[in-house]
Design a protein around this motif. Sequence first.
Motif, mmCIF file in Angstrom:
data_model
loop_
_atom_site.group_PDB
_atom_site.id
_atom_site.type_symbol
_atom_site.label_atom_id
_atom_site.label_comp_id
_atom_site.label_asym_id
_atom_site.label_seq_id
_atom_site.Cartn_x
_atom_site.Cartn_y
_atom_site.Cartn_z
ATOM 1 N N UNK A 256 6.388 18.223 18.533
ATOM 2 C CA UNK A 256 5.880 18.791 17.286
ATOM 3 C C UNK A 256 6.882 19.751 16.655
ATOM 4 N N UNK A 257 7.558 20.523 17.482
ATOM 5 C CA UNK A 257 8.508 21.499 16.969
ATOM 6 C C UNK A 257 9.721 20.876 16.300
ATOM 7 N N UNK A 258 10.032 19.628 16.644
ATOM 8 C CA UNK A 258 11.194 18.949 16.059
ATOM 9 C C UNK A 258 10.831 18.036 14.893
ATOM 10 N N UNK A 259 9.529 17.959 14.585
ATOM 11 C CA UNK A 259 9.063 17.025 13.555
ATOM 12 C C UNK A 259 9.218 17.623 12.157
ATOM 13 N N UNK A 260 9.751 16.825 11.224
ATOM 14 C CA UNK A 260 9.859 17.230 9.821
ATOM 15 C C UNK A 260 8.722 16.560 9.047
ATOM 16 N N UNK B 91 0.840 -1.200 0.000
ATOM 17 C CA UNK B 91 0.000 0.000 0.000
ATOM 18 C C UNK B 91 0.876 1.253 0.000
ATOM 19 N N UNK B 92 0.589 2.163 -0.881
ATOM 20 C CA UNK B 92 1.454 3.319 -1.076
ATOM 21 C C UNK B 92 1.563 4.181 0.180
ATOM 22 N N UNK B 93 0.491 4.231 0.980
ATOM 23 C CA UNK B 93 0.530 5.056 2.188
ATOM 24 C C UNK B 93 1.388 4.427 3.283
ATOM 25 N N UNK B 94 1.557 3.098 3.254
ATOM 26 C CA UNK B 94 2.446 2.442 4.212
ATOM 27 C C UNK B 94 3.895 2.837 3.947
ATOM 28 N N UNK B 95 4.230 2.978 2.679
ATOM 29 C CA UNK B 95 5.590 3.389 2.318
ATOM 30 C C UNK B 95 5.829 4.832 2.745
ATOM 31 N N UNK B 96 4.823 5.682 2.598
ATOM 32 C CA UNK B 96 4.960 7.075 3.041
ATOM 33 C C UNK B 96 5.277 7.141 4.532
ATOM 34 N N UNK B 97 4.604 6.318 5.327
ATOM 35 C CA UNK B 97 4.858 6.319 6.773
ATOM 36 C C UNK B 97 6.333 6.045 7.074
ATOM 37 N N UNK B 98 6.907 5.083 6.365
ATOM 38 C CA UNK B 98 8.306 4.726 6.607
ATOM 39 C C UNK B 98 9.253 5.843 6.165
ATOM 40 N N UNK B 99 8.911 6.523 5.074
ATOM 41 C CA UNK B 99 9.756 7.626 4.605
ATOM 42 C C UNK B 99 9.738 8.774 5.610
ATOM 43 N N UNK B 100 8.562 9.063 6.144
ATOM 44 C CA UNK B 100 8.446 10.138 7.139
ATOM 45 C C UNK B 100 9.344 9.835 8.337
ATOM 46 N N UNK B 101 9.380 8.583 8.750
ATOM 47 C CA UNK B 101 10.238 8.206 9.878
ATOM 48 C C UNK B 101 11.717 8.396 9.519
ATOM 49 N N UNK C 162 15.455 13.786 12.039
ATOM 50 C CA UNK C 162 16.850 13.829 12.474
ATOM 51 C C UNK C 162 16.972 13.451 13.949
ATOM 52 N N UNK C 163 18.198 13.497 14.452
ATOM 53 C CA UNK C 163 18.461 13.092 15.835
ATOM 54 C C UNK C 163 17.697 13.951 16.837
ATOM 55 N N UNK C 164 17.478 15.202 16.473
ATOM 56 C CA UNK C 164 16.773 16.111 17.375
ATOM 57 C C UNK C 164 15.371 15.596 17.672
ATOM 58 N N UNK C 165 14.693 15.108 16.647
ATOM 59 C CA UNK C 165 13.344 14.574 16.842
ATOM 60 C C UNK C 165 13.383 13.241 17.582
#
Length: 279
Positions: free
Chosen positions: A212-216, A189-199, A203-206
Amino acid sequence: MNSQKDLEKSLRDISKKTSLIKRDLWRYSQLRQKGAPYLLRTVLESMERGLNSISNDFNQFQVALSQILENGKVTLKQKEEEFFFEFVKDLDDLFKEKGLTLSGQLPNLKVGFYHLKVNWEAKRVQIFFGPELVKSVPLDPEGICQAVVDFSTSMKKGLIQPEEFMPLLYKGYERALTTCGKEDGERLPIMEVLKEIVFQIQDEKFLSDPSKGNFKPLSRIQFAIQLYQLRREQILRWKEKDLHLVVAPFDATFKRQMFLWVPDNERGEGTRFSHILFK
């Protein structure tokens, strides 16, 4: 009876005659139970004269008003056409200044990745990215243009270069294979792949402080634009495997989490995809 003043005078005359008939009706209600026959005859004759007179006046009024309505509709159509022409021209000129091309016909217009749906009654324009409603703005050319440009800029902000995004996409696919319990080369499922890319893009800060402020972020619209860029640049292969996007079946297009609309070009056209694989 050719003018509005004539019609207004006719309405006043009809109103006066209606009042006289109303008076005769009251007198009739009093006389029909008890009263001299000659008085009852006088009232009935007065009512009949009033009815004939008001019927004639109303028929003339109806004909004249119908003519005014017909002429008014012709005038309205002309004014609407002039307004629509000026509206589209102003919008087209504004987009041209931004290097964008407007196409389509009212009430459906297209510019770049976006579809503009004009609602004259609500005096609003809805801005869509494929099936995604992204904004609703007042019916003002400058405001519409600025809204499209601002949203487009916000979506392009933080995008990754296509040659750098491809390895992220492949790695996201590999990770999703594991989480979904699938074998290499199977579609996901294409949205499952998006979840992994977001993770992956965090960066280390998040990771040390997942606030929320550290989330890209990488929204579904941004993901769609990234996939469009890969296809546009013909970057469709990684580690000797070809990228495949699977067109969504009809039943999958009803659920937002089951498909992703990806632009085919920058003229508002696109395709709904449900799965992704490397093979």
